[in-house]
Design a protein around this motif. Structure first.
Motif, short mmCIF file in Angstrom:
data_model
loop_
_atom_site.label_atom_id
_atom_site.label_comp_id
_atom_site.label_asym_id
_atom_site.label_seq_id
_atom_site.Cartn_x
_atom_site.Cartn_y
_atom_site.Cartn_z
N SER A 103 9.78 34.87 11.77
CA SER A 103 9.16 35.24 12.80
C SER A 103 9.96 36.36 13.58
O SER A 103 11.06 36.98 12.98
CB SER A 103 8.97 34.03 13.75
OG SER A 103 10.34 33.44 13.99
N GLY A 104 9.45 36.74 14.48
CA GLY A 104 9.98 38.00 15.36
C GLY A 104 9.16 39.08 15.00
O GLY A 104 9.73 40.31 15.06
N GLU A 107 4.04 38.43 17.85
CA GLU A 107 4.16 37.45 18.70
C GLU A 107 5.21 37.52 19.82
O GLU A 107 5.01 36.75 20.89
CB GLU A 107 4.38 35.81 18.01
CG GLU A 107 5.76 35.33 17.46
CD GLU A 107 6.26 36.27 16.41
OE1 GLU A 107 5.73 37.18 15.93
OE2 GLU A 107 7.52 36.07 16.00
N ILE A 108 6.16 38.22 19.62
CA ILE A 108 7.07 38.48 20.61
C ILE A 108 6.91 39.60 21.48
O ILE A 108 6.25 40.71 21.10
CB ILE A 108 8.80 38.36 19.98
CG1 ILE A 108 8.80 39.91 19.16
CG2 ILE A 108 9.12 37.36 19.26
CD1 ILE A 108 10.40 40.06 18.84
N GLU A 109 7.34 39.49 22.85
CA GLU A 109 6.70 40.70 23.81
C GLU A 109 7.73 41.66 23.76
O GLU A 109 8.60 41.90 24.57
CB GLU A 109 6.92 39.96 25.06
CG GLU A 109 5.80 39.12 25.44
CD GLU A 109 5.52 38.42 26.83
OE1 GLU A 109 6.26 38.66 27.75
OE2 GLU A 109 4.63 37.78 27.11
N ASN A 135 5.45 34.58 10.26
CA ASN A 135 5.64 33.50 11.58
C ASN A 135 4.60 32.03 11.32
O ASN A 135 3.97 31.94 11.98
CB ASN A 135 5.21 33.89 12.92
CG ASN A 135 5.40 33.29 14.11
OD1 ASN A 135 6.35 32.33 14.00
ND2 ASN A 135 4.72 33.49 15.09
N SER A 165 -1.38 27.23 13.73
CA SER A 165 -0.11 26.39 13.97
C SER A 165 0.67 25.56 12.74
O SER A 165 -0.03 25.10 12.03
CB SER A 165 -0.08 25.67 15.12
OG SER A 165 0.75 24.59 14.95
N GLU A 218 -6.30 29.68 17.77
CA GLU A 218 -5.94 29.91 19.10
C GLU A 218 -6.92 31.04 19.43
O GLU A 218 -7.39 31.16 20.54
CB GLU A 218 -4.69 30.29 19.20
CG GLU A 218 -3.70 28.90 18.77
CD GLU A 218 -2.01 29.36 18.54
OE1 GLU A 218 -1.88 30.22 18.71
OE2 GLU A 218 -1.50 28.37 18.27
N SER A 252 -1.57 32.03 27.45
CA SER A 252 -0.51 32.80 27.66
C SER A 252 0.40 32.14 26.61
O SER A 252 1.11 33.15 25.95
CB SER A 252 0.19 32.60 29.01
OG SER A 252 1.38 33.02 29.06
N ALA A 253 0.49 31.07 26.31
CA ALA A 253 1.55 30.44 25.43
C ALA A 253 0.82 30.90 23.89
O ALA A 253 1.79 31.50 22.96
CB ALA A 253 1.52 28.87 25.36
N ALA A 254 -0.62 31.07 23.76
CA ALA A 254 -0.73 31.34 22.31
C ALA A 254 -0.49 32.90 22.12
O ALA A 254 -0.01 33.31 20.94
CB ALA A 254 -2.44 31.34 22.41
N VAL A 255 -0.40 33.80 23.16
CA VAL A 255 0.14 35.18 22.88
C VAL A 255 1.51 35.23 22.33
O VAL A 255 1.83 35.92 21.29
CB VAL A 255 -0.03 35.88 23.98
CG1 VAL A 255 0.50 37.25 23.89
CG2 VAL A 255 -1.63 36.00 24.46
N SER A 256 2.33 34.23 22.65
CA SER A 256 3.58 34.17 22.28
C SER A 256 3.77 33.56 20.91
O SER A 256 4.96 33.43 20.23
CB SER A 256 4.66 33.36 23.38
OG SER A 256 4.72 34.08 24.49
N HIS A 257 2.92 32.73 20.84
CA HIS A 257 2.91 31.86 19.27
C HIS A 257 2.43 32.64 18.18
O HIS A 257 3.33 32.67 17.34
CB HIS A 257 1.93 30.64 19.64
CG HIS A 257 2.01 29.45 18.72
ND1 HIS A 257 1.24 29.03 17.95
CD2 HIS A 257 3.17 29.22 17.85
CE1 HIS A 257 1.25 28.26 17.00
NE2 HIS A 257 2.70 28.32 16.90
#
Lengths: 473, 473
Positions: A103-104, A107-109, A135, A165, A218, A252-257
Motif C-alpha cells: 500500500s501507499g 489511498e494516502i493523502e 493495497n 476490503s 465502497e 471519508s474513511a473510504a477515501v483513505s482506505h
C-alpha cells in the motif's frame, strides 16, 4: 466473449517479491509463500529478496530477471518506493499480471502516493501487464490453488466475490465456509488502479464456475459502466451487494482506505434496486442470503408456517417474519383439529401459526404434526425453530440430549416431508450451547438443510431470497 | 411503602406438587426439586404425589396436609384438573403463595380453561394466598436460593426482570450471565391471573437489590396502571422493555400463549417513549443495553472515536455508529500529525475517525496512539474494535496469538486511559474463532470492560444507552 481474466486465476508460476529470511519481523511476502505452499499450489513458486537466501526450503532470488524459468504472476509485498523497478522487471520478464499487497498509493493523502500509482500503472499498461490492487490481499481460487490465507477451504465452489476490503473478503470466506459456502474466485481488489470493480463483475458474470456473486463496494471508479455490468449480471445470476460508506465518517474513511468515492446512499440504493441486485446490510446477511440461494429449493410461494419449541420465541418469530414480508397464514380449522388429536390438549401449546409444540415428544409425534401442517394447501415453506437456551426447566447435559433428539428427528423428517424446509437454531448464550449450536449447524448443512443461526437473520435472509426469486422465476 | 412481595422470594419451606418417582416420563415436579437442590436452596423441601414414595432422598408426601411443618410456598406441576383441590389444601395449610407451572387455563381457547382459572383464583383470594402464573416457570432469585434451572448463575446481582414467557426469561438469564449480568429477581409470570405485570414492576421499582429492570411483555392486563407504574419506575431506574406481538400472527399467538391482548404497536411505542422506558428489539439487545448500563461509566458526551484493525470494518463501524446517532467527530490536524509520527507512514492505515491501525505493532505503540486520540478535547468515548476473521494474511494459531496480544494490550491500556473505553469483538465465522472470542469476552468482562460481540450490536446498544443517560443525568 470468453472469460478473459481466467489467466489471473490459473498461473503456472508465481514470484513473490519481499520474502525476507528474517522471520522476527512481520513479513507479508513470507506469509503469502507459506499460505500457497500449505494450500497446495501446484505451480512453481519463486521467493524474491535483494539479499537472497532461503525460505521454506526454496531459493530466494535477488530479482525477477534471475529466475531461470518463465513467471506468470507476481505478488508484491515490498515497500511502495521499490515497486516501479519491480514493475519494469516484471514487464521485461513477460509477467501477465502483478498483485500489489503493497500500500501507499492513491489511498494516502499524499501527492507522491498518487503519482507513484500513475507511474506503475503507466509502465504496466505499456508492457501489456495487468495490475491487481494496489493495497489489497489479492486472489483466492481453490481450483487454481491460489489463496492468501491457509484457513480458507481448499474445496472449490460456486460463489464468486470481489471486495474493496481485504479484511471483509477474508471474513466473508471464513463465515461463508462455516455456513456451507464454497467459492469459485474471490478478488480482494484494493484501489483498483487497473482492473476495477466493473472488470471483475463482468468476469464473474461470464465465469461458468460462478453461480452467485458477492460484492463489497465502497464506491465505483466507472459509475455508468458498473451499473451496466450490474444489470447484465443480475439477468444471469444473483448479485448481492454490501455497499458501505453511507455516513460522512464512513465516506471519508473510504477515501483513505481505497481512494473510493462513495456517493450518495439514496442514489446507490435506487440504482442497485433498479439493476436487480440484492442489497445486504452486512457480511452476515450477505452470507445468509447466499446460503438460502444455494440450499433452499424454491418454494411455490411465500406462505410459511413456523413450528418449534417455545411461546416467546414463536411470537418473536411471527413479528420478525411479518416485518420481513413473509406471510404466516392461519391454519385451516381441520388442521388445528388434527393437531389437537395428536397432542390431546392445547394446554401449554400454541396450535396456530406459529405452532409452539412446547416440548419434544419424540420423532413419531413430530413427523405426524409436521405432515399435518405440510398438507395444508396454503403452506409453501416449513420453518422449524429451536432455541438452545429457551428450554425452561431443562439444564446441563439434558439440554444437549433434548436438542440433539429434536434435531435428529428433523433430519429423519426430511424424508417424510416434500415441501421445502428450513431450520433456525437460535438463542445460545453460553460458550457450551454456542458450541453445540455450531456443531449442529455443520451437521444440518452437511445433510443439505438451509440453516439460520437466529430468528432475525432467517427472516431477513428469506425475505431477500423471495424478493430475488420472485423476480427471476 | 415497603417492597411487599419480598415474601415470595425468601420462603423458608417449599412444597412441590407433582413429583413422581417415575423418572422415565417428563416430570416437571422432579426437575424443580432437582434444580432447587443443585442450586443450594437452604430451606425445607417437600415433594408431593398421591402415590407417595421417595425422590432425591426425600419422602414424597401424599398431600399438603400430611407435611409435618409449615409450608411457605408451593410449586404446582400437576395437571390443571387437580389444582382446585391443591389450592384449597394450600389455603388450609397457611401457604403464602403458590406458583403454577401447570398450564391449561385462560390461555387455551376453551371455556373450561377460563372457568378453572377463575375458580382457583377465587379460592386463593378468599384464603389470602397469592398466585404466580399459571402457565409459567416461576421464580429465580439467587439471594433466596430459588431457581427453575440449575444452569443459572448462583451469584446475586442487580438486574431484575419479569417476563410473560418462561423461555425468554431463561434465555435472558443465560445470555445475561454470559455477558456479565447477575440478577436480583426474575419472575416468569405466565398468564398473571393474580399477580400481574404491574405488581411485579411496582415491586422491582421499590426493591433496593434491583438497579435495572428488564421486561418481556406481550400485553398488559391493567393498561393504565401499568403505564403509571412504568412512569414511576423510569424515574428511579432504567426500564428496558421488549414488547412483542406486533404482527397479526404474533398477536394471535400471544392470546394462546398467555391470554395477553397485545394492542397496537404504534400505541405501545408512543406510550413506552412517553413513559421514559427503553424499548429494545430482542433479547440480545436487551442484554446489551443492560450490559452498557452496568459496565460503561457515563461519558461526558456522545463524541466517539473508533480505533481498531481493518479498513472495511472501520467503514462499516462508521456507518453503523452514524445510523445509531453516535457522532464520530474529525480528529484535529495536530492529532493526525501525532499519529503519523507514531506510525511513520499513512500507507495501509486510516488516520481519521475511525482510525484503522491496520496491524498490531505492540503495546507501546497502541498506548501512544490511544493516548494521542484520547487527548483530543472533542472525544468523550473510545471504542476499540477487533475482528477475528478479518486478519487477512494471518491464519491458524497466529491469529490467536495476534488477537491475544492485541487484547492483552487493551487490558494494559485501561490503566493508561482515563476516558471511558468500550471494546467490540466481532466477525468470527468458524467454531474455533467463536470460542476464542467468547473466552476473550469473559476475560474482558472480568476486567470490568464493556464488551460487545458485533459492531452493529455495539452501535445500537450505545445509542440506546445514550438516549437513556442523557435524560437521567
Amino acid at each position: 466473449m470468453p472469460p478473459d481474466l481466467d489467466f489471473l486465476f490459473y498461473p503456472q508460476s508465481i514470484a513473490i517479491a519481499g520474502v525476507s529470511g528474517d522471520k522476527a519481523k512481520f513479513n507479508g511476502g513470507l506469509l503469502y509463500l507459506q499460505s500457497l505452499i500449505r494450500f497446495g499450489y501446484k505451480g512453481k513458486l519463486y521467493p524474491l529478496h535483494p539479499k537472497g537466501g532461503e525460505a521454506e526450503g526454496l531459493t530466494i532470488y535477488p530479482s525477477l530477471k534471475d529466475i531461470p524459468g518463465p513467471v506468470d504472476f507476481v505478488i508484491s509485498a515490498v515497500p511502495a518506493r521499490y515497486t516501479p523497478q519491480l514493475v519494469k522487471d516484471a514487464v521485461n520478464k513477460g509477467v501477465k499480471a502483478i498483485h500489489f499487497f503493497t500500500s501507499g498509493y492513491s489511498e494516502i493523502e499524499d501527492v507522491a502516493g498518487k503519482a507513484l500509482q500513475e507511474q506503475i500503472l503507466g509502465i504496466a499498461q505499456r508492457g501489456n501487464m495487468r495490475i491487481i490492487g494496489p493495497n489489497c490481499l489479492g486472489l483466492y481460487c481453490p481450483s487454481g490453488g491460489l489463496t492468501y490465507n491457509s484457513d480458507f477451504s481448499a474445496e472449490s465452489g460456486t460463489v464468486g466475490m470481489f471486495s474493496q476490503s481485504g479484511g471483509i473478503s477474508a471474513y466473508t470466506i471464513q463465515k461463508g465456509n462455516a455456513r456451507g459456502l464454497r467459492f469459485s474466485k474471490v478478488i480482494s481488489m484494493g484501489n483498483g488502479a487497473d482492473l476495477n470493480e466493473s472488470d471483475y463483475l463482468e468476469y464473474l458474470t461470464r465465469d461458468p464456475e460462478t453461480k452467485v456473486i458477492l460484492c463489497y463496494v465502497e464506491g465505483a471508479r466507472e459509475g455508468t459502466r458498473f451499473l451496466e455490468a450490474l444489470k447484465t449480471a443480475t439477468q444471469k445470476k444473483p448479485v448481492l451487494v454490501l455497499k458501505v460508506g453511507a455516513s460522512e465518517s464512513g465516506a471519508s474513511a473510504a477515501v483513505s482506505h481505497t481512494a473510493a468515492l462513495t456517493g450518495l446512499t439514496a442514489t446507490w440504493e435506487g440504482l442497485l434496486r433498479q439493476a436487480g441486485a440484492i442489497q445486504v446490510n452486512g457480511v452476515e446477511e450477505m452470507v445468509d442470503v447466499a446460503h438460502a440461494l444455494l440450499y433452499l429449493p424454491m418454494p411455490r410461494g411465500r406462505n410459511t408456517v413456523i413450528l418449534g419449541i417455545g411461546g416467546g420465541s414463536s411470537i418473536l418469530a411471527a413479528d420478525l417474519f411479518a416485518e420481513a414480508g413473509i406471510p404466516l397464514p392461519q391454519l385451516p380449522a381441520d388442521t388445528k383439529k388434527r393437531l389437537m388429536d395428536i397432542y390431546g390438549s392445547e394446554a401449554g401449546r400454541i396450535l396456530k401459526n406459529p405452532v409452539d409444540i412446547n416440548s419434544f415428544d419424540g420423532t413419531e409425534v413430530l413427523v405426524r404434526m409436521t405432515k399435518a401442517v405440510e398438507s395444508c394447501d396454503n403452506i409453501d415453506l416449513l420453518v422449524l425453530q429451536l432455541g438452545y437456551d429457551h428450554y425452561g426447566l431443562i439444564a446441563g447435559p439434558y439440554k444437549e440430549l433434548m436438542t440433539g433428539m429434536f434435531l435428529d428427528s428433523v433430519i429423519a423428517l426430511k424424508k417424510a416431508v416434500e415441501k421445502p424446509l428450513a431450520v433456525i437454531l437460535h438463542s445460545y448464550g453460553s460458550a457450551w450451547t454456542t458450541e453445540l449450536a455450531m456443531k449442529m449447524q455443520d451437521k444440518l448443512i452437511q445433510e443439505g438443510f438451509p440453516v439460520f443461526m437466529s430468528i432475525q437473520s432467517a427472516a431477513r435472509a428469506l425475505g431477500k431470497y423471495y424478493y430475488y426469486m420472485e423476480r427471476h422465476k
